[in-house]
Design an enzyme around this catalytic site. Structure first.
Site, PDB file in Angstrom:
ATOM      1  N   ARG A  37     -11.713  -0.079   6.381  1.00 39.06           N
ATOM      2  CA  ARG A  37     -11.610   1.130   5.781  1.00 39.06           C
ATOM      3  C   ARG A  37     -12.510   2.163   5.992  1.00 39.06           C
ATOM      4  O   ARG A  37     -12.240   3.413   6.194  1.00 39.06           O
ATOM      5  CB  ARG A  37     -11.094   1.031   4.267  1.00 39.06           C
ATOM      6  CG  ARG A  37      -9.720   0.450   4.331  1.00 39.06           C
ATOM      7  CD  ARG A  37      -9.487   0.034   2.663  1.00 39.06           C
ATOM      8  NE  ARG A  37      -7.900  -0.048   2.624  1.00 39.06           N
ATOM      9  CZ  ARG A  37      -7.445  -0.608   1.599  1.00 39.06           C
ATOM     10  NH1 ARG A  37      -7.915  -1.008   0.544  1.00 39.06           N
ATOM     11  NH2 ARG A  37      -5.902  -0.814   1.664  1.00 39.06           N
ATOM     12  N   LYS A 189      10.301 -12.855  -1.465  1.00 36.11           N
ATOM     13  CA  LYS A 189      11.384 -12.805  -2.364  1.00 36.11           C
ATOM     14  C   LYS A 189      12.307 -11.467  -2.000  1.00 36.11           C
ATOM     15  O   LYS A 189      11.640 -10.473  -1.585  1.00 36.11           O
ATOM     16  CB  LYS A 189      11.253 -12.576  -3.812  1.00 36.11           C
ATOM     17  CG  LYS A 189      10.525 -13.768  -4.434  1.00 36.11           C
ATOM     18  CD  LYS A 189       9.980 -13.391  -5.755  1.00 36.11           C
ATOM     19  CE  LYS A 189       9.608 -14.744  -6.560  1.00 36.11           C
ATOM     20  NZ  LYS A 189       9.328 -14.551  -8.064  1.00 36.11           N
ATOM     21  N   GLY A 346       0.291  -6.813   3.479  1.00 33.53           N
ATOM     22  CA  GLY A 346      -0.921  -7.609   3.386  1.00 33.53           C
ATOM     23  C   GLY A 346      -1.070  -8.985   4.190  1.00 33.53           C
ATOM     24  O   GLY A 346      -1.766  -9.270   5.019  1.00 33.53           O
ATOM     25  N   GLY A 369       1.338  -0.680  -0.107  1.00 31.63           N
ATOM     26  CA  GLY A 369       2.514  -0.181  -1.001  1.00 31.63           C
ATOM     27  C   GLY A 369       2.747   1.079  -0.294  1.00 31.63           C
ATOM     28  O   GLY A 369       4.003   1.274  -0.442  1.00 31.63           O
TER      29      GLY A 369
HETATM   30  P1  ADP Z   1       3.478  -9.148   2.804  1.00 28.88           P
HETATM   31  O1  ADP Z   1       2.283  -9.267   2.073  1.00 28.88           O
HETATM   32  O2  ADP Z   1       3.226  -8.985   4.352  1.00 28.88           O
HETATM   33  O3  ADP Z   1       4.557  -7.967   2.460  1.00 28.88           O
HETATM   34  P2  ADP Z   1       4.930 -10.973   1.284  1.00 28.88           P
HETATM   35  O4  ADP Z   1       3.985 -10.934   0.305  1.00 28.88           O
HETATM   36  O5  ADP Z   1       6.224 -10.420   0.974  1.00 28.88           O
HETATM   37  O6  ADP Z   1       4.420 -10.291   2.741  1.00 28.88           O
HETATM   38  O7  ADP Z   1       5.323 -12.457   1.771  1.00 28.88           O
HETATM   39  C1  ADP Z   1       4.193 -13.496   2.008  1.00 28.88           C
HETATM   40  C2  ADP Z   1       4.390 -14.671   1.352  1.00 28.88           C
HETATM   41  O8  ADP Z   1       5.766 -15.313   1.609  1.00 28.88           O
HETATM   42  C3  ADP Z   1       3.483 -15.762   1.730  1.00 28.88           C
HETATM   43  O9  ADP Z   1       2.791 -15.945   0.782  1.00 28.88           O
HETATM   44  C4  ADP Z   1       4.443 -16.943   2.274  1.00 28.88           C
HETATM   45  O10 ADP Z   1       3.751 -18.155   1.929  1.00 28.88           O
HETATM   46  C5  ADP Z   1       5.727 -16.579   1.673  1.00 28.88           C
HETATM   47  N1  ADP Z   1       6.712 -17.235   2.091  1.00 28.88           N
HETATM   48  C6  ADP Z   1       7.244 -17.050   3.227  1.00 28.88           C
HETATM   49  N2  ADP Z   1       8.113 -17.893   3.703  1.00 28.88           N
HETATM   50  C7  ADP Z   1       8.462 -18.804   2.469  1.00 28.88           C
HETATM   51  C8  ADP Z   1       9.301 -19.915   2.278  1.00 28.88           C
HETATM   52  N3  ADP Z   1      10.287 -20.305   3.160  1.00 28.88           N
HETATM   53  N4  ADP Z   1       9.250 -20.501   1.060  1.00 28.88           N
HETATM   54  C9  ADP Z   1       8.226 -19.923   0.352  1.00 28.88           C
HETATM   55  N5  ADP Z   1       7.223 -18.979   0.447  1.00 28.88           N
HETATM   56  C10 ADP Z   1       7.466 -18.302   1.618  1.00 28.88           C
END
Ligand code: ADP
Ligand code: MG
Length: 396
Positions: A37, A189, A346, A369
């Site tokens: 950053r 999710k 992230g 965000g």
């Molecule tokens: P970002 O930070 O890039 O926005 P997210 O935080 O939404 O991404 O998603 C990342 C998380 O999703 C990781 O911790 C990963 O382990 C979890 N994840 C991905 N696929 C699965 C799965 N099939 N079952 C459980 N967790 C999952």
């Protein structure tokens, strides 16, 4: 998008630019552990000084919630910033007289309760520090705070070099993209990315759904997902999104085969299986190899790709396989000039870095965000405040 850039501010000789930057860097034992950053600050500071101006930097650090919290002072960041900028940098609290140096870092803006409430008097106090305002903190642009929004209405305002580059990259990806456009939405999710999915089905030609949220969609289609992460109460929502996609002509790609494991753990026993054959105790932790090949063909047919969220539990090997395979394909297509690729989030950035392709993407957003809100199609107040000014000056 009409926003002013530094060039629009003209000659800055004898003038001070108040520059909102992102100095919210990770620290351990009083030292900066990642200066990404800080490096992003340099182009704008260099440009302001080259235009004859001086720089007063505004930034927040942590979440002091409107109180002076000494552990959240920006003072310890100053030496690291001085090293990156390769020049002397002064530090000042708002009670000090402004030091007579070309670059000054002001104390944490969030020590004031009025920062997060976008208090007009505080915005005036910030504005009094200079003659023009430059916002170079896209990562904070989704917040209407005194240092990101209020101040932009009080001074001639422009986007800094890093912010302008980020806005241009995002515009190329979803504003006026070359088609077909593909989007990867993965991660844990559906509930955290609902607005993203709803916006993207209207915008993109191919929507690739992966990660834990794909399980919810499979469940909504009547598939058995065993003990997988799955939000059963979101099944209706998932069906609504699929129906909407049909109406808008967006092709949704869900896993055709999956990697089912016996535990959520690195190296857990696992097998590749088709849908309809996932055991009651098994967890789907990744898309299968057939799916990965299919998705590679999908993005090879796209001209633009937007990516947020991994296709599987990438932190646990070997459940990173589909994410890595698709990331490498996207990187290769980008390098060959066939694809414009933009990614953010992230965990997504961590996954791309682990796949060794971080630098190959057209643009990687570390804005968190703000990137997600942009993917939701929302107007970011910090950007809107700059557009507003451009409108006014184009009328004048
Ligand atoms: P970002 O930070 O890039 O926005 P997210 O935080 O939404 O991404 O998603 C990342 C998380 O999703 C990781 O911790 C990963 O382990 C979890 N994840 C991905 N696929 C699965 C799965 N099939 N079952 C459980 N967790 C999952
Ligand atoms: Mg995450």
């Amino acid at each position: 998008m009409a926003f002013q850039t530094l060039a629009d501010l003209g000659d800055l000789t004898g003038r001070r630019a108040v520059i909102r930057v992102d100095l919210n860097v990770p620290m351990a034992d009083g030292r900066v552990t990642d200066d990404t950053r800080l490096r992003a600050v340099r182009p704008t500071v260099d440009a302001v000084l080259a235009a004859g101006g001086r720089a007063v930097l505004l930034a927040h650090f942590g979440r002091p919630k409107g109180k002076v919290v000494p552990e959240m002072s920006l003072a310890p960041v100053v030496p690291a910033l001085a090293a990156v900028l390769d020049r002397d940098v002064a530090f000042a609290t708002f009670d000090d007289a402004l030091p007579d140096l070309d670059v000054v870092v002001m104390e944490n803006t969030r020590f004031f309760p009025g920062e997060e409430t976008n208090d007009t008097d505080l915005a005036k106090r910030f504005a009094a520090l200079g003659d023009v305002y430059v916002n170079d903190a896209f990562s904070c642009a989704h917040r209407a705070h005194a240092s990101t929004e209020g101040i932009a209405r009080l001074l001639p305002a422009a986007a800094g070099v890093t912010m302008a580059a980020e806005l241009a990259a995002l515009e190329a990806a979803l504003g006026t993209p070359e088609r077909p456009v593909g989007a990867v939405v993965g991660g844990a999710k559906v509930s955290t990315k609902l607005a993203v999915l709803e916006h993207l089905v209207e915008k993109v030609d191919h929507l690739i759904i992966g990660g834990g949220m794909a399980n919810t969609f499979l469940y909504a289609q009547g598939r058995d997902v065993g003990a997988s992460l799955c939000e059963k109460d979101m099944a209706d929502t998932a069906r609504t999104i699929l129906t909407k996609a049909q109406a808008t002509g967006c092709t949704v790609h869900l896993p055709q085969d999956v990697v089912a494991a016996s535990a959520f753990a690195e190296g857990a026993p696992h097998r590749v299986t088709g849908l309809g054959d996932v055991g009651a105790e098994e967890l789907i932790l990744d898309a299968g190899p057939e799916t990965a090949e299919h998705l590679k063909r999908v993005i090879a047919a796209c001209r633009t790709l937007v990516w947020n969220g991994p296709l599987g539990a990438f932190e646990l090997k070997p459940f990173d396989a589909a994410t890595v395979a698709l990331a490498r394909e996207a990187a290769a297509l980008t390098i060959s000039g066939a694809l414009v690729s933009v990614a953010g989030g992230g965990d997504t950035v961590a996954a791309l870095a682990a796949a060794g392709v971080r630098d190959a993407f057209s643009h990687i957003s570390t804005a968190g965000g703000a990137f997600l809100e942009w993917m939701e199609g929302r107007t970011l107040p910090g950007v809107a405040a700059l557009e507003h000014q451009a409108d006014e000056s184009s009328v004048a």
